[in-house]
Design a protein around this motif. Sequence first.
Motif, mmCIF file in Angstrom:
data_model
loop_
_atom_site.group_PDB
_atom_site.id
_atom_site.type_symbol
_atom_site.label_atom_id
_atom_site.label_comp_id
_atom_site.label_asym_id
_atom_site.label_seq_id
_atom_site.Cartn_x
_atom_site.Cartn_y
_atom_site.Cartn_z
ATOM 1 N N MET A 86 0.857 -1.183 0.000
ATOM 2 C CA MET A 86 0.000 0.000 0.000
ATOM 3 C C MET A 86 0.893 1.232 0.000
ATOM 4 N N GLY A 87 0.581 2.161 -0.892
ATOM 5 C CA GLY A 87 1.387 3.365 -0.974
ATOM 6 C C GLY A 87 1.119 4.348 0.149
ATOM 7 N N GLY A 88 -0.076 4.279 0.721
ATOM 8 C CA GLY A 88 -0.447 5.214 1.770
ATOM 9 C C GLY A 88 -0.073 4.717 3.156
ATOM 10 N N SER A 89 -0.629 5.376 4.167
ATOM 11 C CA SER A 89 -0.310 5.068 5.555
ATOM 12 C C SER A 89 -1.596 4.926 6.352
ATOM 13 N N ILE A 90 -1.624 3.952 7.274
ATOM 14 C CA ILE A 90 -2.712 3.809 8.242
ATOM 15 C C ILE A 90 -2.051 3.876 9.612
ATOM 16 N N PRO A 91 -2.032 5.061 10.248
ATOM 17 C CA PRO A 91 -1.237 5.245 11.467
ATOM 18 C C PRO A 91 -1.511 4.233 12.576
ATOM 19 N N VAL A 92 -2.764 3.767 12.711
ATOM 20 C CA VAL A 92 -3.074 2.861 13.817
ATOM 21 C C VAL A 92 -2.267 1.571 13.714
ATOM 22 N N VAL A 93 -1.930 1.140 12.491
ATOM 23 C CA VAL A 93 -1.145 -0.087 12.335
ATOM 24 C C VAL A 93 0.233 0.095 12.975
ATOM 25 N N GLY A 94 0.829 1.247 12.740
ATOM 26 C CA GLY A 94 2.116 1.531 13.348
ATOM 27 C C GLY A 94 2.030 1.624 14.863
ATOM 28 N N GLU A 95 0.950 2.189 15.351
ATOM 29 C CA GLU A 95 0.776 2.302 16.801
ATOM 30 C C GLU A 95 0.590 0.933 17.441
ATOM 31 N N PHE A 96 -0.117 0.035 16.761
ATOM 32 C CA PHE A 96 -0.261 -1.317 17.291
ATOM 33 C C PHE A 96 1.108 -1.988 17.420
ATOM 34 N N ARG A 97 1.952 -1.797 16.419
ATOM 35 C CA ARG A 97 3.279 -2.406 16.479
ATOM 36 C C ARG A 97 4.142 -1.735 17.543
ATOM 37 N N LYS A 98 4.100 -0.402 17.569
ATOM 38 C CA LYS A 98 4.977 0.350 18.463
ATOM 39 C C LYS A 98 4.574 0.226 19.924
#
Length: 466
Positions: A404-416
Motif C-alpha cells: 500500500m502506498g499510503g499510511s494507516i497510522p493505527v497499524v504503526g501504533e499497534f506495532r509500536k
Amino acid sequence: MASLDNVLSNLDRNLDTSVERLKALLRIPSISTDPAFAADCRAAAEWLVADLLDLGFDASVRETAGHPMVIAHHTGAGADAPHVLFYGHYDVQPVDPVDLWDNAPFDPQIVTMPDGSKRITGRGSADDKGQLMTFVEACRAYIAETGTLPCRVTIFLEGEEESGSPSLIPFLEENREELSAGVALICDTNMWDRTTPAISTGLRGLVGEEVVVSAASMDLHSGYYGGAAANPIHILAKILAELHDEDGRVTLPGFYDAVRDLPADVREIWNNLGFSEQEFLGGVGLSIPAGEKGRSVLEQTWSRPTAEVNGIEGGYTGQGFKTVIPAQARAKVSFRLVFDQDPQVVRQTFREFVKARIPADCRVEFHEHGGSGAIQLPFDSPLLTVARKALSDEWPNPAVMIGMGGSIPVVGEFRKRLSMPSLLIGFGHGDDRIHSPNEKYEMTSFHHGQRSWARVLHALAQADVD
C-alpha cells in the motif's frame, strides 16, 4: 470442517437481515470532525455496543477526551485459543457537496446495476461501517452455529479515525494490556480486483515537513533590488530540485540505508498481477513513469521510499502581475518511508540538508506535520500463509500479497505500543468513492467479506499462530 460449513450456510441464509442491520448503522450520521454530530457519534457507538452485547460479547462504550471508543471481548474457545484484535472505525467523513449525491447520504439504498450486480449506497458503506460489519456478522454466525468463537476475540472500534485520531494514542497507552493480542485484524483496505482478494503486507510510513525560508526584512521592488538581494523562492526552489538525482533517487545522506530490495518471489507475484502502468497513469492524464529509474510503478508505490513537494508558496500569486522579491517562501514536503526507515532520522537529515544550503544572511525554520514508521509484515510470516489460504478458499482467484502506498497510522501504533503485528484484509474496491459523494459498497464484498472472516478465524484457530 462441518462447523465452518454450517457457519458459512448461516451467513448465506441471513444475508438479508445482515443488510438491514448495516442499513440501521449507516443511518446514523456519525461525522466525527463536526462537533454538531457529536451526539450521533455516541449513538453509533451505543448501537454497536448493544449489538455486540446481544451476541454475547462483554462490550462497553469507553470515554475519551473526544468521541468514545467501543471495546468488546469474547472468550471464544477458551484461554488456550489464539487471541485476535479486530480494529475498525464507526465515524465517517462529511458528506458535502450534498447536491452531488443520487440519494440522501444517510438513507442507504440497495441499487441494482445494469449488469445485475448490487451495491449498498450511503456515507460509511465502504469506509468503514460496511467493512467492520463483515467481521461482526461472521462472529454472529459462528456463535449462532457453534455457541462460541474459535478464537478469543477483542473488538476495538474507534470514533475519530476520520478526524485525525487525537484520542487514539492516549487510549492505547492507558489500555495497553487489555488491547494486546497475538495479531490485529484490520478491514480498512481493498481487494486487488472484484474476484481477487488481497492481503496488504506493507504500509509506507510518512514524514511531513513545512520549510520556511526568509531573506530580506520586507518584500522588495525587483527593479531596485533584483540581482543584488537574495530571493527566497530561488533558494527554496534550488534546494527542492536537489532532493533528487537524475535517476530519480532521493539524495539525502543515508536515505536508503534501511531500505531492502524486494524478494525475487514477491517481485514475480507483483509482475504477474496484470497491472497496467499505462492504464494507471493514463487514468490521470499521464503516460511516462517518473521516480526511480529501473523500478516498476508497483515497486515505486509499494516498496520504495519517496520525497514529494506537496505545496509551494511565495511572492505575489494573485490576479495580474506584481514585480516583487518576496521576503519569504515556503514549501510542504512529504517523505513516504519503507521497511525500517526511522521517521525522526529522516526528518533530521532533511533539516540538515536544507540548513547546509541556506545563505549566511538568510534564515530557515521548520514546522513538523506528523510522522510514522512503515509497516512491513515478513513475507514468509505464517500469518500470511494461513490467511492467504483461507481467503483463496472463498474467492474465485487466489489471494495476492500487495503493498500500500499510503499510511494507516493505527497499524504503526499497534506495532509500536502493543508489539502486535497486523493483517490488513479488506474487501473494498477502488471505485467505492470513499470520502466522496455516492459512496458505495458492493454486495459481493459485504457477503463474501463475512464468509472470508469466518474462514480466517477458523484458519487462525486451527493453525494456532498466536
